[in-house]
Enzyme design. Structure first.
Site, PDB file in Angstrom:
ATOM      1  N   HIS A 110       0.787  -0.773   0.212  1.00 50.08           N
ATOM      2  CA  HIS A 110       0.391  -0.285  -0.038  1.00 50.08           C
ATOM      3  C   HIS A 110       0.781   0.998  -0.056  1.00 50.08           C
ATOM      4  O   HIS A 110       0.919   2.142   1.054  1.00 50.08           O
ATOM      5  CB  HIS A 110      -0.704  -0.128   1.463  1.00 50.08           C
ATOM      6  N   GLU A 138      -5.599  -8.040   3.677  1.00 50.70           N
ATOM      7  CA  GLU A 138      -4.928  -8.944   4.551  1.00 50.70           C
ATOM      8  C   GLU A 138      -6.136  -9.727   4.800  1.00 50.70           C
ATOM      9  O   GLU A 138      -6.179 -11.090   5.968  1.00 50.70           O
ATOM     10  CB  GLU A 138      -4.284  -8.494   4.877  1.00 50.70           C
TER      11      GLU A 138
HETATM   12  O1  10G Z   1      -0.207  -1.767   6.638  1.00 52.80           O
HETATM   13  P1  10G Z   1      -0.790  -2.643   5.393  1.00 52.80           P
HETATM   14  O2  10G Z   1      -1.166  -3.507   5.761  1.00 52.80           O
HETATM   15  O3  10G Z   1      -2.298  -2.069   4.891  1.00 52.80           O
HETATM   16  O4  10G Z   1       0.235  -2.635   4.565  1.00 52.80           O
HETATM   17  P2  10G Z   1       0.806  -1.604   3.604  1.00 52.80           P
HETATM   18  O5  10G Z   1       1.568  -2.547   2.278  1.00 52.80           O
HETATM   19  O6  10G Z   1       0.937  -0.884   3.498  1.00 52.80           O
HETATM   20  O7  10G Z   1       2.445  -2.284   4.382  1.00 52.80           O
HETATM   21  C1  10G Z   1       3.332  -4.114   4.495  1.00 52.80           C
HETATM   22  C2  10G Z   1       2.124  -5.046   5.231  1.00 52.80           C
HETATM   23  C3  10G Z   1       1.289  -5.865   4.679  1.00 52.80           C
HETATM   24  C4  10G Z   1       1.777  -6.085   3.181  1.00 52.80           C
HETATM   25  C5  10G Z   1       1.184  -6.715   5.027  1.00 52.80           C
HETATM   26  S1  10G Z   1       1.022  -7.881   6.016  1.00 52.80           S
END
Ligand code: 10G
Ligand code: SF4
Length: 317
Positions: A41, A126
Site C-alpha cells: 500500500h 489481509e
Molecule cells: O499495513 P497494510 O497491511 O495496509 O499494508 P502495507 O502494504 O502498507 O504494508 C506492508 C504490510 C503488509 C503487506 C501486510 S502484512
C-alpha cells in the site's frame, strides 16, 4: 528546527521481498505482469511499477487467461487462488511469510472444525485473505474489531475456540481485545502473544519513544496503509501534533507556524526511504539542521525468494 528520525522505520522484510518478486518477474519473463491488488500500500511504489508496465487489478477475472499474476504481500483467499488456477495463470505468490503463517493456522482450524475468531479490520485485503482460508461450512470464523465486539460475540462451543490477528494492528488496542476475549472465553487458544509482526511492533515502539522527544511527527505512508495509519494514530494518542503524508508534496507550510523546534519523522513498512530523504531536504530548505538518527532496534529479518518460484516447469507442475 531539529529533525529526529525514528528507528526502525520504513520497509520491512515482507515488503522488500514482495517488490523484488515483481521486479524479478519483469526481468525474467519480459511479459506483462499483472498484480492482484497493490503489491504493497504505497502510491510511490505503485506508480514506479506502473511506469515499468505492471498492471494492478482488483479482480482476477480482469486478467487474460495464461498471463502472469503476482499476489500482493497481503495474501489472497482460497477462492481467489482457485479463480487464478482456473484461468491457467502463472502464479507468483508474494504473500509475506508471516501472513502465510496465519493462513496456515486458520486453514488448520477450519479443517478441524474449530470455531475461530480473527481480530482485524473489515475490508482490509489481509483480513479478506485470512477469512478466506476458513472454508468449513459446518463451523464458523468470526471477525471482531473492538472490545465492544467481544461483548456481542456468540460462540457455539467455547471449550474449543481459536483466535488469530491481522499482522499490522495497534499493539495496545489488540492487547485490550485479547484480554476481553480471554476473560469471556477462558479456554480460548491463540498465538503466544498475537500475530502482530516484528516490523509493526518495532515501528510502533519507536514512534512512541520519538513522541517524547518532539513537538510534531510526520508519518510517511499512504492513506490505505494499515500499519502507517496505526503509527499516526499512536503518535496522536500521545498528544503529539501528527500528519500522515504520502510524500513531501502533501506538506503544508502552515503546519510549521506553531512553536515547533523538534520534528520527528517515521515511515510505515511500505514507505521507501527516498520519501523520507525528500522530506528532510524540504525541511532543510526551511532551515532545519542535519537530522539525528534515534537509536533503536536493529532489524535483521530477511525473507528469501526461492529460485524455484520463477521456474516455469515448477509452476506448471
Ligand atoms: O499495513 P497494510 O497491511 O495496509 O499494508 P502495507 O502494504 O502498507 O504494508 C506492508 C504490510 C503488509 C503487506 C501486510 S502484512
Ligand atoms: Fe510481513 Fe509484517 Fe511486513 Fe506485513 S508488515 S509484510 S507481516 S513483515
Amino acid at each position: 528546527m531539529n529533525i529526529i528520525l525514528s528507528n526502525p522505520r520504513g520497509f520491512c522484510a515482507g515488503v522488500k521481498r514482495a517488490i523484488l518478486i515483481v521486479e524479478q518477474a519483469l526481468k525474467i519473463y519480459k511479459k506483462t505482469i499483472y498484480v492482484k491488488h497493490e503489491i504493497v500500500h504505497n502510491q510511490y511504489i505503485i506508480n514506479q511499477l506502473r511506469l515499468k508496465g505492471v498492471i494492478f487489478v482488483e479482480n482476477i477475472l480482469e486478467i487474460p487467461d495464461y498471463s502472469i499474476v503476482v499476489f500482493s504481500a497481503h495474501g489472497v483467499s482460497k477462492k481467489t487462488l482457485q479463480k487464478a488456477k482456473k484461468k491457467q495463470l502463472i502464479i507468483l505468490n508474494a504473500i509475506c511469510p508471516l501472513v502465510q503463517k496465519v493462513h496456515t493456522e486458520v486453514s488448520k482450524s477450519s479443517k478441524q472444525s474449530i470455531e475461530t475468531i480473527l481480530i482485524g479490520h473489515k475490508e482490509h485485503p489481509e483480513v479478506k485473505g485470512i477469512l478466506g482460508q476458513y472454508t468449513n461450512k459446518k463451523s464458523q470464523i468470526h471477525l471482531i474489531q473492538s472490545v465492544e465486539d467481544v461483548k456481542n460475540l456468540y460462540i457455539k462451543n467455547n471449550q474449543k475456540l481459536n483466535f488469530f490477528t491481522q499482522t499490522t494492528l495497534s499493539i495496545i488496542n489488540t492487547k485490550k481485545i485479547i484480554s476481553a476475549l480471554k476473560n469471556k472465553f477462558p479456554h480460548i487458544s491463540g498465538p503466544y502473544k498475537e500475530d502482530i509482526c516484528y516490523a509493526t511492533t518495532n515501528r510502533q515502539k519507536a514512534v512512541y519513544k520519538l513522541s517524547k522527544k518532539v513537538n510534531m511527527i510526520l508519518v510517511i505512508g499512504s492513506k490505505n496503509s494499515s500499519n502507517s495509519n496505526r503509527l499516526a494514530e499512536l503518535s496522536r494518542e500521545t498528544g503529539t501534533y501528527t500528519q500522515l503524508i504520502d510524500s513531501v508534496s502533501d506538506i503544508k507550510k502552515e503546519w510549521f507556524k506553531k512553536n515547533i523546534n523538534y520534528i520527528g519523522i517515521t515511515a510505515g513498512a511500505s514507505a521507501p526511504e527516498i520519501l523520507v530523504q525528500e522530506v528532510i531536504q524540504y525541511l532543510k530548505k526551511l532551515g532545519a539542521k542535519q537530522p539525528i538518527e534515534m537509536l533503536g532496534i536493529k532489524e535483521t529479518m530477511n525473507f528469501k525468494i526461492s529460485r524455484k518460484m520463477f521456474d516455469i516447469n515448477n509452476i506448471l507442475n
